[in-house]
Design a protein around this motif. Structure first.
Motif, mmCIF file in Angstrom:
data_model
loop_
_atom_site.group_PDB
_atom_site.id
_atom_site.type_symbol
_atom_site.label_atom_id
_atom_site.label_comp_id
_atom_site.label_asym_id
_atom_site.label_seq_id
_atom_site.Cartn_x
_atom_site.Cartn_y
_atom_site.Cartn_z
ATOM 1 N N SER A 4 -12.607 4.606 -32.194
ATOM 2 C CA SER A 4 -13.649 3.768 -31.604
ATOM 3 C C SER A 4 -14.913 3.798 -32.441
ATOM 4 N N ILE A 5 -15.293 4.994 -32.889
ATOM 5 C CA ILE A 5 -16.496 5.114 -33.719
ATOM 6 C C ILE A 5 -16.284 4.428 -35.064
ATOM 7 N N GLY A 6 -15.064 4.499 -35.593
ATOM 8 C CA GLY A 6 -14.766 3.794 -36.831
ATOM 9 C C GLY A 6 -14.954 2.297 -36.704
ATOM 10 N N SER A 7 -14.600 1.758 -35.530
ATOM 11 C CA SER A 7 -14.741 0.316 -35.308
ATOM 12 C C SER A 7 -16.173 -0.102 -35.031
ATOM 13 N N HIS A 8 -16.885 0.697 -34.232
ATOM 14 C CA HIS A 8 -18.164 0.229 -33.690
ATOM 15 C C HIS A 8 -19.367 1.084 -34.052
ATOM 16 N N GLY A 9 -19.165 2.272 -34.635
ATOM 17 C CA GLY A 9 -20.287 3.176 -34.863
ATOM 18 C C GLY A 9 -20.629 3.950 -33.602
ATOM 19 N N VAL A 10 -21.593 4.859 -33.711
ATOM 20 C CA VAL A 10 -21.910 5.728 -32.579
ATOM 21 C C VAL A 10 -22.877 5.087 -31.587
ATOM 22 N N ALA A 11 -23.628 4.064 -32.009
ATOM 23 C CA ALA A 11 -24.634 3.468 -31.128
ATOM 24 C C ALA A 11 -24.003 2.889 -29.866
ATOM 25 N N ARG A 12 -22.776 2.413 -29.970
ATOM 26 C CA ARG A 12 -22.107 1.810 -28.809
ATOM 27 C C ARG A 12 -21.913 2.834 -27.689
ATOM 28 N N TYR A 13 -21.901 4.112 -28.024
ATOM 29 C CA TYR A 13 -21.656 5.159 -27.027
ATOM 30 C C TYR A 13 -22.897 6.010 -26.774
ATOM 31 N N GLY A 14 -24.057 5.444 -27.038
ATOM 32 C CA GLY A 14 -25.296 6.128 -26.713
ATOM 33 C C GLY A 14 -25.917 6.884 -27.867
ATOM 34 N N LYS A 20 -21.795 2.935 -39.899
ATOM 35 C CA LYS A 20 -20.438 3.328 -39.529
ATOM 36 C C LYS A 20 -19.904 4.355 -40.531
ATOM 37 N N PRO A 21 -18.943 5.198 -40.097
ATOM 38 C CA PRO A 21 -18.395 6.200 -41.026
ATOM 39 C C PRO A 21 -17.683 5.544 -42.195
ATOM 40 N N SER A 22 -17.651 6.262 -43.318
ATOM 41 C CA SER A 22 -16.994 5.732 -44.515
ATOM 42 C C SER A 22 -15.486 5.971 -44.471
ATOM 43 N N ALA A 23 -15.005 6.818 -43.550
ATOM 44 C CA ALA A 23 -13.574 7.065 -43.383
ATOM 45 C C ALA A 23 -13.343 7.594 -41.979
ATOM 46 N N VAL A 24 -12.138 7.416 -41.477
ATOM 47 C CA VAL A 24 -11.744 7.915 -40.149
ATOM 48 C C VAL A 24 -10.545 8.829 -40.310
ATOM 49 N N VAL A 25 -10.616 10.010 -39.687
ATOM 50 C CA VAL A 25 -9.473 10.914 -39.610
ATOM 51 C C VAL A 25 -9.174 11.093 -38.136
ATOM 52 N N GLU A 38 -13.075 -2.247 -40.893
ATOM 53 C CA GLU A 38 -12.579 -0.919 -40.524
ATOM 54 C C GLU A 38 -12.566 -0.004 -41.750
ATOM 55 N N PRO A 39 -13.022 1.250 -41.609
ATOM 56 C CA PRO A 39 -13.021 2.177 -42.756
ATOM 57 C C PRO A 39 -11.616 2.672 -43.075
ATOM 58 N N PRO A 40 -11.376 3.141 -44.292
ATOM 59 C CA PRO A 40 -10.091 3.754 -44.621
ATOM 60 C C PRO A 40 -9.756 4.839 -43.593
ATOM 61 N N THR A 41 -8.489 4.941 -43.239
ATOM 62 C CA THR A 41 -8.090 5.774 -42.101
ATOM 63 C C THR A 41 -6.928 6.689 -42.449
ATOM 64 N N PHE A 42 -7.071 7.978 -42.097
ATOM 65 C CA PHE A 42 -5.963 8.935 -42.183
ATOM 66 C C PHE A 42 -5.511 9.233 -40.761
ATOM 67 N N THR A 69 -6.977 -2.800 -44.368
ATOM 68 C CA THR A 69 -7.546 -1.445 -44.366
ATOM 69 C C THR A 69 -6.557 -0.463 -44.983
ATOM 70 N N GLU A 70 -7.055 0.416 -45.820
ATOM 71 C CA GLU A 70 -6.227 1.466 -46.414
ATOM 72 C C GLU A 70 -5.904 2.516 -45.346
ATOM 73 N N VAL A 71 -4.608 2.808 -45.152
ATOM 74 C CA VAL A 71 -4.178 3.760 -44.126
ATOM 75 C C VAL A 71 -3.175 4.736 -44.725
ATOM 76 N N GLU A 72 -3.374 6.033 -44.440
ATOM 77 C CA GLU A 72 -2.377 7.050 -44.762
ATOM 78 C C GLU A 72 -1.894 7.657 -43.451
ATOM 79 N N TYR A 73 -0.581 7.722 -43.256
ATOM 80 C CA TYR A 73 0.006 8.078 -41.954
ATOM 81 C C TYR A 73 0.945 9.259 -42.096
ATOM 82 N N ARG A 74 0.774 10.271 -41.212
ATOM 83 C CA ARG A 74 1.663 11.422 -41.166
ATOM 84 C C ARG A 74 2.165 11.614 -39.733
ATOM 85 N N LYS A 75 3.482 11.644 -39.556
ATOM 86 C CA LYS A 75 4.087 11.905 -38.239
ATOM 87 C C LYS A 75 4.852 13.224 -38.336
#
Length: 258
Positions: A4-14, A20-25, A38-42, A69-75
């Motif tokens: 959520s923060i990756g999509s909208h930043g922290v202001a949306r939640y107070g 916005k962050p430069s990457a999401v983990v 959307e930032p690159p996402t792990f 968006t660049e995505v790296e996925y681990r299951k």
């Protein structure tokens, strides 16, 4: 929350109006919004997660990739929801490959601080028993666990204890790992809880806390940045309770159980 923060930043939640962050983990999400940038996402998820199943995560991954968006996925095999540092599981590889100077943060919960003190032996058992043997511990037998809340509290205490023990192994690689135990943080999940059947209890906790309000994601992020960055280089194997004073009120004021 991370998605959520990756999509909208922290202001949306107070939080503050920050970039916005430069990457999401992220470890799991059912977040479905998609912004234009959307930032690159792990992504890491447990194959057996029934709370936030891989299928939900994979739908988001597909949408992110389609948007460019660049995505790296681990299951990870044989893992359920919320596997922390992965001690004794297929996710334990984190501690085997973490680079010198690296750092990790695991999210625990204020609930772990509502549990009465455990013995030295119980602490050691929760911290170091192989995951496949945890349910054989005397303290975790059905006649010892009073209700689902007690079980949750024990699990969160175990979360921080296992990270403390894991910090020893990470330290041998020149890396650090800690936990943050947040209270009520204004996220989509917290908003649902506040509007649901447990809402009155949550609001009472907030009203009787020293801060008198819920926390924001950027406040958790500030503590995370300290623990992950150079200013936190002397901090490892620690748990940071940040709940606006709810736990203080639980033990020493009007939230104390009668």
């Amino acid at each position: 929350m991370a998605a959520s923060i990756g999509s909208h930043g922290v202001a949306r939640y107070g939080g503050k109006d920050l970039p916005k962050p430069s990457a999401v983990v992220m470890a799991y999400t059912a977040h479905s919004d998609l912004s234009a940038d959307e930032p690159p996402t792990f992504v890491a998820v447990g194959e057996e997660d029934v709370i936030a199943p891989p299928s939900a995560m994979e739908r988001r991954i597909a949408a992110l990739r389609q948007a460019g968006t660049e995505v790296e996925y681990r299951k990870y095999k044989e893992l359920g929801h919320g596997f922390g540092p992965g001690t004794g599981t297929s996710a334990e590889e984190f501690g085997n490959v973490i680079a010198r100077g690296g750092a990790g943060v695991v999210i625990a919960s204020q609930s772990g601080h509502r549990l009465p003190p455990l013995s030295t032996e119980q602490n050691a058992a929760l911290a170091t028993t192989p995951t496949e043997d945890l349910l054989t511990l005397p303290m975790l037998q059905p006649d010892q666990v009073e209700d689902p809340l007690h079980a949750y509290q024990v699990s969160k205490r175990g979360n921080s204890l296992r990270v403390m023990a894991e910090a020893v192994r990470w330290g041998k690689r020149g890396a650090r790992i800690n936990t943050i135990s947040p209270g009520i943080i204004i996220t989509p999940l917290a908003k649902d809880e506040l509007e649901g059947p447990r809402g009155p209890g949550y609001r009472r906790m907030i009203e009787l806390s020293a801060a008198g309000r819920a926390g924001t994601p950027d406040e958790v992020g500030t503590v995370g940045a300290l623990l992950m960055g150079p200013d936190g280089a002397f901090i490892t194997g620690s748990d940071f309770l940040m709940d606006g004073g709810v736990t203080a009120a639980y033990w020493y004021s009007d939230l104390t159980p009668k």
